[in-house]
Design an enzyme around this catalytic site. Structure first.
Site, PDB file in Angstrom:
ATOM      1  N   HIS A 116    -113.436  29.931  20.887  1.00  0.00           N
ATOM      2  CA  HIS A 116    -113.874  30.599  19.666  1.00  0.00           C
ATOM      3  C   HIS A 116    -114.202  32.054  19.955  1.00  0.00           C
ATOM      4  O   HIS A 116    -114.213  32.496  21.103  1.00  0.00           O
ATOM      5  CB  HIS A 116    -115.088  29.878  19.028  1.00  0.00           C
ATOM      6  N   CYS A 159    -119.606  37.492  23.572  1.00  0.00           N
ATOM      7  CA  CYS A 159    -119.040  36.440  22.712  1.00  0.00           C
ATOM      8  C   CYS A 159    -118.210  37.034  21.577  1.00  0.00           C
ATOM      9  O   CYS A 159    -117.516  36.300  20.868  1.00  0.00           O
ATOM     10  CB  CYS A 159    -120.145  35.550  22.147  1.00  0.00           C
ATOM     11  N   HIS A 195    -113.209  32.974  23.974  1.00  0.00           N
ATOM     12  CA  HIS A 195    -113.616  32.286  25.206  1.00  0.00           C
ATOM     13  C   HIS A 195    -113.824  30.821  24.854  1.00  0.00           C
ATOM     14  O   HIS A 195    -113.887  30.464  23.679  1.00  0.00           O
ATOM     15  CB  HIS A 195    -114.905  32.900  25.766  1.00  0.00           C
ATOM     16  N   HIS A 218    -115.558  26.746  25.479  1.00  0.00           N
ATOM     17  CA  HIS A 218    -116.726  25.935  25.866  1.00  0.00           C
ATOM     18  C   HIS A 218    -116.286  24.487  26.020  1.00  0.00           C
ATOM     19  O   HIS A 218    -115.377  24.030  25.318  1.00  0.00           O
ATOM     20  CB  HIS A 218    -117.809  25.958  24.784  1.00  0.00           C
ATOM     21  N   ASP A 222    -110.296  19.352  19.885  1.00  0.00           N
ATOM     22  CA  ASP A 222    -110.091  19.436  21.326  1.00  0.00           C
ATOM     23  C   ASP A 222    -108.874  20.288  21.678  1.00  0.00           C
ATOM     24  O   ASP A 222    -107.771  20.046  21.187  1.00  0.00           O
ATOM     25  CB  ASP A 222    -109.906  18.024  21.904  1.00  0.00           C
ATOM     26  N   HIS A 223    -109.110  21.302  22.527  1.00  0.00           N
ATOM     27  CA  HIS A 223    -108.066  22.245  22.951  1.00  0.00           C
ATOM     28  C   HIS A 223    -107.495  23.022  21.772  1.00  0.00           C
ATOM     29  O   HIS A 223    -106.304  23.319  21.725  1.00  0.00           O
ATOM     30  CB  HIS A 223    -106.970  21.540  23.757  1.00  0.00           C
ATOM     31  N   GLU A 276    -123.601  23.454  23.742  1.00  0.00           N
ATOM     32  CA  GLU A 276    -122.534  24.459  23.859  1.00  0.00           C
ATOM     33  C   GLU A 276    -122.419  24.928  25.308  1.00  0.00           C
ATOM     34  O   GLU A 276    -121.325  25.074  25.851  1.00  0.00           O
ATOM     35  CB  GLU A 276    -122.851  25.634  22.925  1.00  0.00           C
TER      36      GLU A 276
HETATM   37 NI    NI Z   1    -119.180  30.920  22.803  1.00  0.00          NI
END
Ligand code: NI
Length: 144
Positions: A14, A33, A39, A41, A79-80, A130
């Site tokens: 995100h 961020c 990036h 998580h 996911d992904h 997170e």
């Molecule tokens: Ni983040």
């Protein structure tokens, strides 16, 4: 009454960026961020339900049914994936874990009665890890 929590994981990317703020404000508020390339998580999602222990089964929730719902509505679609670009809810909403909690809650509540038509179990709360230091929690009753 019991509270039962199941844990799920997915990886997603995100970028924190608000269209309601200037470029400078975004950079100041979100720091790295706000990096345009985003990036990722490894999100840890805990879904808590509550209900009485069923007399016949001795269980408060059929965990296989809960797993099926969470995987179909949350893990598989996220996911992904890139939350900003691939999840419609984050088209004009910042992809923070607060907003992720709202979206997950809405998805589960929207489909809850189809999976759990009886009075119990009820969805109680969502907890999102997170990072090791950032944990977000929201009660299902607090979300429309
Ligand atoms: Ni983040």
């Amino acid at each position: 009454m019991f509270r039962v929590t199941r844990r799920y994981e997915f990886a997603a990317s995100h970028r924190l960026h608000s269209e309601q703020l200037s470029e400078d404000e975004n950079r100041r508020l979100y720091g790295k961020c706000n990096n345009p390339y985003g990036h990722g998580h490894n999100y840890v999602i805990e879904v808590s339900v509550r209900g009485p222990s069923d007399e016949a089964t001795g269980r408060a929730v059929d965990t296989a049914l809960l797993d099926g719902l969470v995987k179909r509505e949350v893990v598989q679609p996220f996911d992904h994936h890139n939350l900003n670009k691939e999840i419609a809810a984050f088209g004009d909403v910042v992809a923070t874990s607060e907003n992720l909690g709202i979206e997950i809650c809405r998805r589960l509540k929207r489909n809850w009665k189809e999976v759990f038509p009886g009075e119990w179990p009820k969805l109680e709360k969502i907890r999102i890890g997170e990072t090791a230091r950032n944990i977000f929690e929201v009660g299902a009753d607090e979300i429309e």
